[in-house]
Design an enzyme around this catalytic site. Structure first.
Site, PDB file in Angstrom:
ATOM      1  N   GLY A  87       0.837  -1.195   0.000  1.00 41.42           N
ATOM      2  CA  GLY A  87       0.000   0.000   0.000  1.00 41.42           C
ATOM      3  C   GLY A  87       0.869   1.241   0.000  1.00 41.42           C
ATOM      4  N   GLY A  89       2.702   3.624   1.465  1.00 37.25           N
ATOM      5  CA  GLY A  89       3.264   3.854   2.786  1.00 37.25           C
ATOM      6  C   GLY A  89       3.848   5.232   2.969  1.00 37.25           C
ATOM      7  N   ARG A  90       4.036   5.954   1.848  1.00 33.35           N
ATOM      8  CA  ARG A  90       4.546   7.326   1.951  1.00 33.35           C
ATOM      9  C   ARG A  90       3.993   8.208   0.835  1.00 33.35           C
ATOM     10  NH1 ARG A  90      10.644   7.759  -0.392  1.00 33.35           N
ATOM     11  NH2 ARG A  90      10.472   6.314  -2.116  1.00 33.35           N
ATOM     12  N   ASP A 122       8.839   5.803   7.831  1.00 34.81           N
ATOM     13  CA  ASP A 122       8.483   7.123   8.369  1.00 34.81           C
ATOM     14  C   ASP A 122       7.574   7.919   7.436  1.00 34.81           C
ATOM     15  OD1 ASP A 122      10.201   7.861   6.334  1.00 34.81           O
ATOM     16  OD2 ASP A 122      11.791   8.596   7.644  1.00 34.81           O
ATOM     17  N   GLY A 123       7.282   7.361   6.244  1.00 35.28           N
ATOM     18  CA  GLY A 123       6.379   8.036   5.321  1.00 35.28           C
ATOM     19  C   GLY A 123       6.988   9.211   4.590  1.00 35.28           C
ATOM     20  N   ARG A 173       3.670  13.484  -8.306  1.00 38.94           N
ATOM     21  CA  ARG A 173       3.728  12.581  -9.457  1.00 38.94           C
ATOM     22  C   ARG A 173       2.390  12.588 -10.192  1.00 38.94           C
ATOM     23  NH1 ARG A 173       6.092   6.778  -8.473  1.00 38.94           N
ATOM     24  NH2 ARG A 173       4.184   6.363  -7.319  1.00 38.94           N
ATOM     25  N   ASP A 249       4.355  -4.580  -7.739  1.00 38.58           N
ATOM     26  CA  ASP A 249       3.732  -3.309  -7.335  1.00 38.58           C
ATOM     27  C   ASP A 249       4.287  -2.136  -8.126  1.00 38.58           C
ATOM     28  OD1 ASP A 249       5.899  -4.285  -5.492  1.00 38.58           O
ATOM     29  OD2 ASP A 249       5.928  -2.179  -4.929  1.00 38.58           O
ATOM     30  N   ASN A 250       5.318  -2.381  -8.937  1.00 40.10           N
ATOM     31  CA  ASN A 250       5.882  -1.331  -9.786  1.00 40.10           C
ATOM     32  C   ASN A 250       5.571  -1.558 -11.262  1.00 40.10           C
ATOM     33  OD1 ASN A 250       6.967  -0.051  -7.569  1.00 40.10           O
ATOM     34  ND2 ASN A 250       8.955  -1.048  -7.752  1.00 40.10           N
ATOM     35  N   ASP A 259       7.676   4.389 -10.817  1.00 41.67           N
ATOM     36  CA  ASP A 259       8.593   4.192  -9.686  1.00 41.67           C
ATOM     37  C   ASP A 259      10.052   4.139 -10.117  1.00 41.67           C
ATOM     38  OD1 ASP A 259       6.992   4.492  -7.543  1.00 41.67           O
ATOM     39  OD2 ASP A 259       6.604   2.374  -7.213  1.00 41.67           O
TER      40      ASP A 259
END
Length: 480
Positions: A87, A89-90, A122-123, A173, A249-250, A259
């Site tokens: 998911g 995450g950042r 840490d996102g 993006r 996921d990319n 990515d």
């Protein structure tokens, strides 16, 4: 503000299985590093009357448009072969902007703080990798390869802990969508058929409306995604691009490059070239990109099994037949691409041998991939290597092949000029630009971006940008 945002956020209206509603985490002292004016024009956005302070607030996520729901998207992924529920995450999806041509674009903040998908992260993001994504995604765009693009990069005014303290940054993006193979893996893992059908229908509506009335939408979707991914990877191979982290996921369902982590461009031709520091076994090397694409597509096919056919054995047979056709589709596209690079019209039974003889010579003699094709287009860059007797013999065979099919050298040269870049983002030049930007000097990056904006055109005084460095030990990093 009269920017021209026109948001219509359809993905955020899907069920909570697909996403988490969350706002970007505010930052204390944002400052714009770079704004992509050309992309802004393409999106029919006008930032000319917006102050630098307001731009910083907008692109840091501190100030978001009213009446929109910002989300983090759920997805999974095979990362170096190992399945993980992931998911954003950042990253936070600001929304879907509709441009005047009625095209829909995701606008996403990358590095905008923790979400429920962050796990131990840490996102946040740091300046160097965000500027790398900006530079390389713009280069890929001007090389005429489908890609996500970068609208802006801001510094957050905060330090981020990695190996040491680094300046924090947020990248904006822009993508046709952020639906990935991993999105389907996440939904399939939940084993809710209604959600899987919802995702298939949503994806078709957004990217493949031509199959909306198909009798087998899932199978047709698999075929169309495979076609686009084949074309995309053939384009990467055309310019010597190595993605570096081709996890599921990319891989975007739209067929865009997405990515830009440990990505880089190959200098000396070597199919086994790997730059990524985390790719210890060459899983995502230059020559492995096609088979990994097939592997990723097989994972996509597995997700679709329940709706390809109600009978599981039949569904598996249909999906397997489709995936097995990958090699034929890819090889045909690759062969035609290489014919274009060599200015060859028509087909000849010896074309594959001619192409492979050149590639084998390049590998044996450590010839630069980009500059070899420049030499064939009469652009001489460090050309001593091409006096080798084996190359001269190959060159004569190539000249004979060009003369077939009533062809002329001028016609061949025109074809070659369309597909062979004169300039690519040389890895050491990218590093120079990033190092200068870290010291608040943007001139080096801006000059590099200007030269990269015309990769197929002859430019004056760019020799320094065409010569490779011997970067056998060069490594790139994910930046996460």
């Amino acid at each position: 503000m009269t920017i021209g945002w026109h948001f219509d956020n359809t993905y955020s209206k899907l069920s909570n299985t697909f996403k988490e509603e969350i706002k970007p985490t505010p930052v204390h002292n944002p400052a714009v590093v770079i704004l992509n004016d050309n992309l802004a024009k393409d999106l029919n956005l006008d930032f000319s009357n917006i102050s630098k302070k307001d731009l910083s607030e907008i692109f840091s996520g501190n100030k978001i448009p009213k009446d929109i729901t910002t989300i983090a998207q759920a997805y999974a992924g095979h990362q170096f072969g190992h399945f993980t529920m992931l998911g954003d995450g950042r990253a936070v999806l600001l929304g879907e902007h509709i441009a005047s041509n009625n095209k829909r674009f995701d606008v996403q903040f990358k590095g905008s703080g923790r979400t429920s998908f962050s796990r131990t992260g840490d996102g946040r993001a740091v300046l160097g990798p965000m500027l790398r994504e900006y530079i390389i995604s713009e280069a890929i765009h001007t090389l005429k390869i489908p890609t996500t693009r970068s609208l802006a990069v801001v510094k957050t005014g905060e330090k981020v802990v990695r190996e040491n303290l680094l300046p924090g940054a947020i990248l904006t993006r822009v993508a046709s969508s952020h639906i990935r193979v991993g999105t389907f893996q996440y939904i399939a893992a939940k084993q809710n058929l209604d959600d899987l059908n919802t995702l298939v229908n949503y994806t078709i509506d957004r990217h493949y409306p031509e199959i909306k009335s198909s009798n087998n939408k899932a199978l047709d979707l698999l075929n169309l995604v495979m076609e686009r991914q084949c074309k995309l990877v053939v384009d990467w191979m055309r310019v010597g691009f190595i993605h570096g982290v081709m996890n599921t996921d990319n891989m975007a369902i739209s067929g865009e490059t997405i990515d830009y982590g440990p990505c880089a461009f190959m200098n000396q031709y070597d199919p086994k070239t790997v730059f990524s520091s985390i790719d210890k076994f060459g899983r995502y090397s230059f020559s492995n990109q096609p088979p990994i694409t097939k592997w990723n597509l097989a994972r996509f096919a597995e997700c679709l099994i329940p709706i390809i056919n109600k009978d599981e054995d039949t569904a598996i047979k249909l999906a397997t037949e489709t995936i097995d056709n990958f090699q034929n589709i890819y090889e045909e596209k690759w062969l035609n691409m290489m014919r274009d690079k060599l200015g060859l019209y028509g087909n000849d039974k010896n074309d594959k041998k001619l192409i492979n003889d050149l590639l084998n010579w390049m590998q044996k003699n450590k010839a630069d991939y980009t500059n070899t094709f420049c030499y064939l287009m009469n652009i001489k860059i460090n050309d001593q290597i091409y006096k080798d007797e084996h190359f001269v013999k190959w060159y004569n065979e190539w000249q004979k092949r060009i003369s077939k099919n009533n062809n002329s050298k001028e016609r061949s040269l025109k074809l070659m000029n369309n597909v062979n870049p004169i300039i690519i983002p040389r890895n050491h030049k990218v590093e120079e630009a990033l190092a200068a930007a870290n010291e608040d000097n943007l001139e080096v990056m801006n000059k590099l971006l200007s030269i990269l904006s015309k990769p197929y055109e002859k430019q004056v005084d760019i020799q320094d940008y065409q010569l490779p460095l011997n970067n056998k030990d060069y490594q790139t990093f994910c930046g996460t």
